[in-house]
Enzyme design. Structure first.
Site, PDB file in Angstrom:
ATOM      1  N   LYS A 157     -12.070  -1.147   0.097  1.00 30.67           N
ATOM      2  CA  LYS A 157     -11.528  -0.161  -0.702  1.00 30.67           C
ATOM      3  C   LYS A 157     -12.012  -0.007  -1.874  1.00 30.67           C
ATOM      4  O   LYS A 157     -13.052   0.717  -2.188  1.00 30.67           O
ATOM      5  CB  LYS A 157     -10.118  -0.783  -0.519  1.00 30.67           C
ATOM      6  N   HIS A 179      -5.275  -4.277  -1.704  1.00 29.57           N
ATOM      7  CA  HIS A 179      -5.133  -3.328  -2.401  1.00 29.57           C
ATOM      8  C   HIS A 179      -5.199  -3.539  -3.921  1.00 29.57           C
ATOM      9  O   HIS A 179      -4.816  -2.592  -4.677  1.00 29.57           O
ATOM     10  CB  HIS A 179      -3.872  -2.553  -2.301  1.00 29.57           C
ATOM     11  N   SER A 195       0.935  -1.184   0.168  1.00 32.63           N
ATOM     12  CA  SER A 195       0.081   0.190   0.045  1.00 32.63           C
ATOM     13  C   SER A 195       0.891   1.255   0.196  1.00 32.63           C
ATOM     14  O   SER A 195       0.277   2.196  -0.715  1.00 32.63           O
ATOM     15  CB  SER A 195      -0.964   0.047   1.164  1.00 32.63           C
TER      16      SER A 195
HETATM   17  N1  PMP Z   1      -4.343  -5.353   4.605  1.00 35.88           N
HETATM   18  C1  PMP Z   1      -3.585  -4.228   3.984  1.00 35.88           C
HETATM   19  C2  PMP Z   1      -2.545  -4.607   3.104  1.00 35.88           C
HETATM   20  C3  PMP Z   1      -3.971  -3.204   4.520  1.00 35.88           C
HETATM   21  O1  PMP Z   1      -3.359  -1.979   3.830  1.00 35.88           O
HETATM   22  C4  PMP Z   1      -5.327  -2.885   4.894  1.00 35.88           C
HETATM   23  C5  PMP Z   1      -5.771  -1.571   5.532  1.00 35.88           C
HETATM   24  N2  PMP Z   1      -5.351  -0.464   4.931  1.00 35.88           N
HETATM   25  C6  PMP Z   1      -5.864  -4.175   5.494  1.00 35.88           C
HETATM   26  C7  PMP Z   1      -5.242  -5.479   5.296  1.00 35.88           C
HETATM   27  C8  PMP Z   1      -7.021  -3.996   6.574  1.00 35.88           C
HETATM   28  O2  PMP Z   1      -8.273  -3.699   5.556  1.00 35.88           O
HETATM   29  P1  PMP Z   1      -9.645  -3.249   6.219  1.00 35.88           P
HETATM   30  O3  PMP Z   1      -9.327  -1.791   5.894  1.00 35.88           O
HETATM   31  O4  PMP Z   1     -10.617  -3.624   5.562  1.00 35.88           O
HETATM   32  O5  PMP Z   1      -9.679  -3.280   7.550  1.00 35.88           O
END
Ligand code: PMP
Length: 409
Positions: A249, A218, A190
């Site tokens: 997302k 992502h 990310s």
């Molecule tokens: N995995 C990754 C790589 C993330 O970046 C994120 C949240 N930014 C999550 C899991 C968690 O996902 P959620 O926002 O649906 O809790």
């Protein structure tokens, strides 16, 4: 000495402020149908801003199909699920969404969680705790939810250098052949927007008899002909033991999931406390997510428009010589390299230009790599892009930030 809770808390927060790591949230009001426009409230005033850092990557959080499905579900079944999945909280929307997600990833089954965070935490936590002797090989840049799940599981963890196949292989080779192993990694990372060599990691997994766990948070909705993620785009879904994703997302709603074999999913369903002992997602949320997944399975237009916008922003940054990480994804990290300047740029973009990009500072990224993380979407217009580039160009000069020489005009 007497312990004073509030003094303890405020001292800790003061230290955080002094380090420049205290988080301030922009108070944003999204307006239905107008994304990426939003209203920002600050110190008694409010202003219109264009959001350039949202993870609602395709604008699906305001898509008419999604909104219609959610409204209809509220009208038909009400607000909450009314219980855990085990005790009265499983509705038709949950069941249909799990079937849809299993189909999206060509897996036998899928399981919903209340967020992507919980799906990683609960699944890795359960696999690590329940498979005797399991060693989890975790990419050094894995998300906090994976790290916490592995830590919580008590399983032995081996960290391999980010996307480094030789390092991963060295660790795999050092483990006894009979030891159960799980390689945990992400597809699109990310903060840097780089993408894992999934096929090569699967080759290593085959060679050393390891399971694979891929976080596609992502990537789902964004990559692959049906939005099944990078593994779908590269034809690798059948080589992964577990694919994990979010509905919050690109799908624009909320919730997380895993897709895997029926036996693995049933195992997690039966043993993961983070799945069992919590209220199920509201049916309207599941219905909205279902509409979103179904829409992005068929429609290519959002993905195509997003790609075009991403290329446009990248080309503009190149023309201006503004340094940004060269990655193959939709995430554009503009490198500032200084926490104070990064915060300043973000503040001035907001106050002077009505552009909202949250600064990304340590500890989210290593010190010296502070950045503005830009996420162009299909709902940004050509005019939005031009305004963004003009504002960045002006501020880059004002702050005397370095430009990339060969790309400078
Ligand atoms: N995995 C990754 C790589 C993330 O970046 C994120 C949240 N930014 C999550 C899991 C968690 O996902 P959620 O926002 O649906 O809790």
């Amino acid at each position: 000495m007497t312990f004073h809770p509030d003094r303890f808390f405020s001292d800790a927060l003061t230290r955080l402020r002094e380090e420049g790591n205290y988080r301030r949230f922009a108070d944003l009001e999204r307006r239905c149908g107008q994304f990426p426009r939003a209203l920002e409230r600050c110190e008694g005033t409010s202003r219109d801003v264009t959001v350039w850092c949202s993870n609602d990557y395709l604008g699906m959080g305001q898509h008419p199909d999604v909104l219609y499905a959610m409204h209809r579900a509220v009208d038909e079944v009400g607000a909450g699920a009314g219980g855990t999945r085990n005790i009265s909280g499983t509705t038709r929307a949950h069941v249909e969404l799990e079937a849809e997600l299993a189909g999206l990833h060509d897996k036998e089954a899928a399981l919903l969680f209340t967020s992507g965070y919980v799906s990683n935490w609960a699944t890795l936590g359960t696999l690590g705790a329940r498979i005797p002797g399991l060693v989890i090989l975790s990419d050094a840049l894995n998300h906090a939810s994976m790290i916490e799940g592995i830590r919580h599981s008590g399983a032995r963890k081996v960290i391999w250098r980010h996307n480094d196949l030789a390092d991963l292989e060295a660790h795999l080779a050092a483990l006894p052949a009979e030891t159960p192993k799980l390689i945990a990694f992400e597809s699109v990372y990310s903060m840097d927007g780089d993408i894992a060599p999934i096929a090569e990691i699967c080759d290593l997994a085959d060679r050393y008899g390891a399971m694979t766990y891929l976080d596609e948070v992502h990537a789902v909705g964004l990559y692959g002909p049906r939005g099944g993620g990078v593994a779908e785009e590269r034809g690798l879904m059948d080589r992964l033991t577990v694919i994990e994703g979010t509905l919050g997302k690109a799908f624009g709603v909320m919730g997380g999931y895993i897709a895997a074999s029926a036996a693995l999913v049933d195992f997690i369903r039966s043993f993961a406390s983070g799945f069992i002992f919590t209220t199920a997602l509201p049916p309207a949320v599941a219905s909205g997510a279902l509409a979103s997944v179904r829409h992005l399975k068929m429609s290519q237009s959002e993905r195509a428009a997003q790609k075009a916008r991403v290329s446009q922003v990248r080309a503009g940054l190149d023309r201006l010589g503004i340094p940004h990480l060269d990655n193959p994804s939709h995430i554009i990290p503009v490198m500032v390299g200084d926490p104070v300047k990064c915060r300043y740029l973000s503040d001035v973009l907001m106050s002077r230009h009505g552009i909202y990009i949250q600064p990304i500072n340590y500890p989210t990224v290593p010190k010296g790599t502070e950045r503005l993380r830009i996420t162009p979407s299909p709902v940004h217009s050509g005019t939005d892009v031009a305004k963004l580039l003009a504002a960045l160009g002006e501020l880059w000069s004002q702050c005397q930030l370095a430009r990339v020489p060969q790309a400078a005009e």
